[in-house]
Every structure is written in C-alpha cells, then in structure tokens.
Scaffold this motif. Sequence first.
Motif, PDB file in Angstrom:
ATOM      1  N   GLY A   4      30.708  48.849  42.448  1.00  0.00           N
ATOM      2  CA  GLY A   4      31.359  47.990  42.183  1.00  0.00           C
ATOM      3  C   GLY A   4      32.546  49.036  41.423  1.00  0.00           C
ATOM      4  N   PRO A   5      33.559  48.376  42.211  1.00  0.00           N
ATOM      5  CA  PRO A   5      34.820  48.973  41.777  1.00  0.00           C
ATOM      6  C   PRO A   5      35.643  49.124  40.548  1.00  0.00           C
ATOM      7  CG  PRO A   5      34.877  46.435  41.082  1.00  0.00           C
ATOM      8  CD  PRO A   5      33.519  46.432  41.583  1.00  0.00           C
ATOM      9  N   THR A   6      35.952  50.489  40.413  1.00  0.00           N
ATOM     10  CA  THR A   6      36.425  51.315  38.745  1.00  0.00           C
ATOM     11  C   THR A   6      37.008  50.453  38.155  1.00  0.00           C
ATOM     12  OG1 THR A   6      38.235  52.621  39.826  1.00  0.00           O
ATOM     13  CG2 THR A   6      36.051  53.146  40.546  1.00  0.00           C
ATOM     14  N   GLN A   7      37.208  51.336  37.243  1.00  0.00           N
ATOM     15  CA  GLN A   7      38.265  50.380  35.612  1.00  0.00           C
ATOM     16  C   GLN A   7      39.650  50.830  36.238  1.00  0.00           C
ATOM     17  OE1 GLN A   7      36.337  49.227  32.953  1.00  0.00           O
ATOM     18  NE2 GLN A   7      38.176  48.401  32.703  1.00  0.00           N
ATOM     19  N   ARG A   8      40.009  51.545  36.783  1.00  0.00           N
ATOM     20  CA  ARG A   8      41.416  51.999  37.917  1.00  0.00           C
ATOM     21  C   ARG A   8      41.469  50.775  38.514  1.00  0.00           C
ATOM     22  NH1 ARG A   8      45.394  54.662  37.714  1.00  0.00           N
ATOM     23  NH2 ARG A   8      46.737  55.209  39.599  1.00  0.00           N
ATOM     24  N   GLN A   9      40.513  50.295  39.718  1.00  0.00           N
ATOM     25  CA  GLN A   9      40.549  49.957  40.154  1.00  0.00           C
ATOM     26  C   GLN A   9      41.086  47.925  40.130  1.00  0.00           C
ATOM     27  OE1 GLN A   9      37.447  50.413  42.580  1.00  0.00           O
ATOM     28  NE2 GLN A   9      38.254  49.510  44.142  1.00  0.00           N
ATOM     29  N   LEU A  10      39.650  47.740  38.959  1.00  0.00           N
ATOM     30  CA  LEU A  10      40.147  46.055  38.435  1.00  0.00           C
ATOM     31  C   LEU A  10      42.027  46.408  38.124  1.00  0.00           C
ATOM     32  CD1 LEU A  10      36.938  46.122  36.878  1.00  0.00           C
ATOM     33  CD2 LEU A  10      37.360  44.803  39.107  1.00  0.00           C
ATOM     34  N   ARG A  11      41.812  47.512  36.847  1.00  0.00           N
ATOM     35  CA  ARG A  11      43.453  47.265  36.274  1.00  0.00           C
ATOM     36  C   ARG A  11      44.456  47.542  36.969  1.00  0.00           C
ATOM     37  NH1 ARG A  11      42.355  51.700  33.078  1.00  0.00           N
ATOM     38  NH2 ARG A  11      44.413  52.959  34.670  1.00  0.00           N
ATOM     39  N   VAL A  12      44.715  47.560  37.829  1.00  0.00           N
ATOM     40  CA  VAL A  12      45.942  48.023  39.030  1.00  0.00           C
ATOM     41  C   VAL A  12      45.704  46.393  40.268  1.00  0.00           C
ATOM     42  CG1 VAL A  12      46.468  48.991  41.484  1.00  0.00           C
ATOM     43  CG2 VAL A  12      45.429  50.488  39.372  1.00  0.00           C
ATOM     44  N   GLY A  13      44.408  46.514  40.219  1.00  0.00           N
ATOM     45  CA  GLY A  13      43.935  44.936  41.495  1.00  0.00           C
ATOM     46  C   GLY A  13      44.845  43.520  40.476  1.00  0.00           C
ATOM     47  N   GLU A  14      44.550  43.806  39.096  1.00  0.00           N
ATOM     48  CA  GLU A  14      44.868  42.616  38.097  1.00  0.00           C
ATOM     49  C   GLU A  14      46.186  42.517  38.043  1.00  0.00           C
ATOM     50  OE1 GLU A  14      44.510  39.030  35.436  1.00  0.00           O
ATOM     51  OE2 GLU A  14      42.614  40.287  36.995  1.00  0.00           O
ATOM     52  N   GLU A  15      46.790  43.870  37.854  1.00  0.00           N
ATOM     53  CA  GLU A  15      48.333  43.925  37.170  1.00  0.00           C
ATOM     54  C   GLU A  15      49.129  43.997  38.783  1.00  0.00           C
ATOM     55  OE1 GLU A  15      51.962  44.573  35.442  1.00  0.00           O
ATOM     56  OE2 GLU A  15      50.529  45.140  34.519  1.00  0.00           O
ATOM     57  N   ILE A  16      48.291  43.603  40.065  1.00  0.00           N
ATOM     58  CA  ILE A  16      49.653  43.009  41.173  1.00  0.00           C
ATOM     59  C   ILE A  16      48.909  41.784  41.447  1.00  0.00           C
ATOM     60  CG2 ILE A  16      48.740  43.425  43.908  1.00  0.00           C
ATOM     61  CD1 ILE A  16      48.362  46.360  44.096  1.00  0.00           C
ATOM     62  N   ARG A  17      48.020  41.334  40.800  1.00  0.00           N
ATOM     63  CA  ARG A  17      47.763  39.826  40.764  1.00  0.00           C
ATOM     64  C   ARG A  17      49.038  39.569  40.088  1.00  0.00           C
ATOM     65  NH1 ARG A  17      45.759  35.498  37.706  1.00  0.00           N
ATOM     66  NH2 ARG A  17      46.025  36.839  35.725  1.00  0.00           N
ATOM     67  N   HIS A  18      49.047  39.949  38.735  1.00  0.00           N
ATOM     68  CA  HIS A  18      49.940  38.607  37.856  1.00  0.00           C
ATOM     69  C   HIS A  18      51.696  38.695  38.607  1.00  0.00           C
ATOM     70  CE1 HIS A  18      48.267  38.342  34.395  1.00  0.00           C
ATOM     71  NE2 HIS A  18      47.390  39.177  34.553  1.00  0.00           N
ATOM     72  N   VAL A  19      52.056  40.439  39.152  1.00  0.00           N
ATOM     73  CA  VAL A  19      52.645  40.575  39.767  1.00  0.00           C
ATOM     74  C   VAL A  19      53.062  39.486  41.235  1.00  0.00           C
ATOM     75  CG1 VAL A  19      54.468  42.360  41.244  1.00  0.00           C
ATOM     76  CG2 VAL A  19      53.304  43.004  38.956  1.00  0.00           C
ATOM     77  N   LEU A  20      52.113  39.496  41.870  1.00  0.00           N
ATOM     78  CA  LEU A  20      52.329  38.416  42.902  1.00  0.00           C
ATOM     79  C   LEU A  20      52.572  37.460  42.539  1.00  0.00           C
ATOM     80  CD1 LEU A  20      49.704  40.315  45.432  1.00  0.00           C
ATOM     81  CD2 LEU A  20      52.275  40.242  45.956  1.00  0.00           C
ATOM     82  N   ALA A  21      51.588  37.102  41.626  1.00  0.00           N
ATOM     83  CA  ALA A  21      51.925  35.012  41.608  1.00  0.00           C
ATOM     84  C   ALA A  21      53.230  35.025  40.396  1.00  0.00           C
ATOM     85  CB  ALA A  21      50.941  35.433  39.969  1.00  0.00           C
ATOM     86  N   GLU A  22      53.732  36.163  39.869  1.00  0.00           N
ATOM     87  CA  GLU A  22      55.131  35.820  39.490  1.00  0.00           C
ATOM     88  C   GLU A  22      56.310  35.495  40.586  1.00  0.00           C
ATOM     89  OE1 GLU A  22      58.528  38.276  36.554  1.00  0.00           O
ATOM     90  OE2 GLU A  22      56.423  38.451  36.015  1.00  0.00           O
ATOM     91  N   LEU A  23      56.022  36.880  42.342  1.00  0.00           N
ATOM     92  CA  LEU A  23      56.517  36.857  43.119  1.00  0.00           C
ATOM     93  C   LEU A  23      56.607  34.924  43.428  1.00  0.00           C
ATOM     94  CD1 LEU A  23      56.147  39.780  44.397  1.00  0.00           C
ATOM     95  CD2 LEU A  23      58.648  39.498  43.303  1.00  0.00           C
ATOM     96  N   PHE A  24      55.666  34.154  43.451  1.00  0.00           N
ATOM     97  CA  PHE A  24      55.525  33.233  44.293  1.00  0.00           C
ATOM     98  C   PHE A  24      55.733  32.268  43.749  1.00  0.00           C
ATOM     99  CE2 PHE A  24      51.811  35.327  46.409  1.00  0.00           C
ATOM    100  CZ  PHE A  24      52.325  35.152  48.308  1.00  0.00           C
ATOM    101  N   THR A  25      56.269  32.303  42.383  1.00  0.00           N
ATOM    102  CA  THR A  25      56.775  31.266  41.726  1.00  0.00           C
ATOM    103  C   THR A  25      58.492  31.037  41.662  1.00  0.00           C
ATOM    104  OG1 THR A  25      56.568  32.143  39.474  1.00  0.00           O
ATOM    105  CG2 THR A  25      54.756  31.188  40.123  1.00  0.00           C
ATOM    106  N   ARG A  26      58.773  32.641  41.524  1.00  0.00           N
ATOM    107  CA  ARG A  26      60.673  32.764  41.131  1.00  0.00           C
ATOM    108  C   ARG A  26      61.181  33.401  42.293  1.00  0.00           C
ATOM    109  NH1 ARG A  26      60.953  36.306  35.445  1.00  0.00           N
ATOM    110  NH2 ARG A  26      60.251  35.146  34.503  1.00  0.00           N
ATOM    111  N   VAL A  27      60.352  33.145  43.543  1.00  0.00           N
ATOM    112  CA  VAL A  27      61.292  34.043  44.671  1.00  0.00           C
ATOM    113  C   VAL A  27      61.195  32.964  45.613  1.00  0.00           C
ATOM    114  CG1 VAL A  27      60.898  35.933  46.609  1.00  0.00           C
ATOM    115  CG2 VAL A  27      60.591  36.790  44.385  1.00  0.00           C
TER     116      VAL A  27
END
Length: 162
Positions: free
Chosen positions: A41-64
């Motif tokens: 499965g994915p490493t801890q780093r992959q999970l952490r970076v993926g979650e951070e990217i998800r948060h940023v993309l979700a914010e971009l889709f609501t604000r931009v």
Amino acid sequence: MSKASRGRTQTKGPVGRPAPASSPLPSGALGKRGKSRAAAGPTQRQLRVGEEIRHVLAELFTRVEFRDPELTGVQITVTEVRISPDLKHATAFVTRLGRSDIDALIPALKRAAPFLRAQLGHAVRLRGVPELHFQPDTALDYAMEIDTLLRNPVVQRDLEPD
C-alpha cells in the motif's frame, strides 16, 4: 598491502544474484521483509502529501473562478487524491454530490490541470509539483446501488434469520 587495495572491503559470496525464474516481480521490487511495495500500500508520505493536495484542490474549486465556461459555477468535490510512489503524478478522484454528470467535466478539468498545478505549487512545499490527473469517483454511486439492492424485499427475505 598495496596502495590500490587500501580502503576497499572484500565481499564474500555471490553479488547481485538474479531472482528466481518463478518470481513474477523484478529483482529490485521486494522490500526488506520480502513483501512487494505495491502490495504493502501507499507509504505514510504518499498519504500525507495526497491529503494535503486534496485540501488545496478542494479550496481552489470553492474559491477560484475558472476561465473555462464548462467549469464556471460548477461545484466539484475532491474525494481522494492518490499519489505515485515517486510523488510525480497525482490522481484526483472528483464528483458532484447529488449529480452524476462528472464524466462530462473531466475534459475541462484536464484543460485546467496546468493552472491547478501552478496554484498547487504556490500552496504546497514540495521539491516538485506532481502532474495532476482527474478521474470520476463512482464509489458513492456504487454504494447507493448496493444499498438499493439490500433494501429489495427479495434480498431482505434472504437476509432474515430463520
């Protein structure tokens, strides 16, 4: 001892032994404990970076506001981001809650990917910003289909204890 051999260690036994012919994996694909990296499965780093990217993309889709007319005024939900082991590719699973027309928006999201990647580069501290790929998330639709099947009277009869 000669000058040429000073500082060198001698190895004992065969070096770089090839993998057995029956192994389906390449010789370097096994980890320290003999398990393949993909199966673990994915490493801890992959999970952490993926979650951070998800948060940023979700914010971009609501604000931009996007220039693409297909994306203006559209509510997009990012449900999950999976990132490759080398952190160079990120697959974002997107959906529109309550609607099933996300497949029509995937080409527009692919056109907006370079802009989103640039915005992601400003928000996330990574050595390299991953290339974005978008996939429709059909997990909720599948779960609703299973729920409907389980509520069917014929299936209910089979599930009841005797």
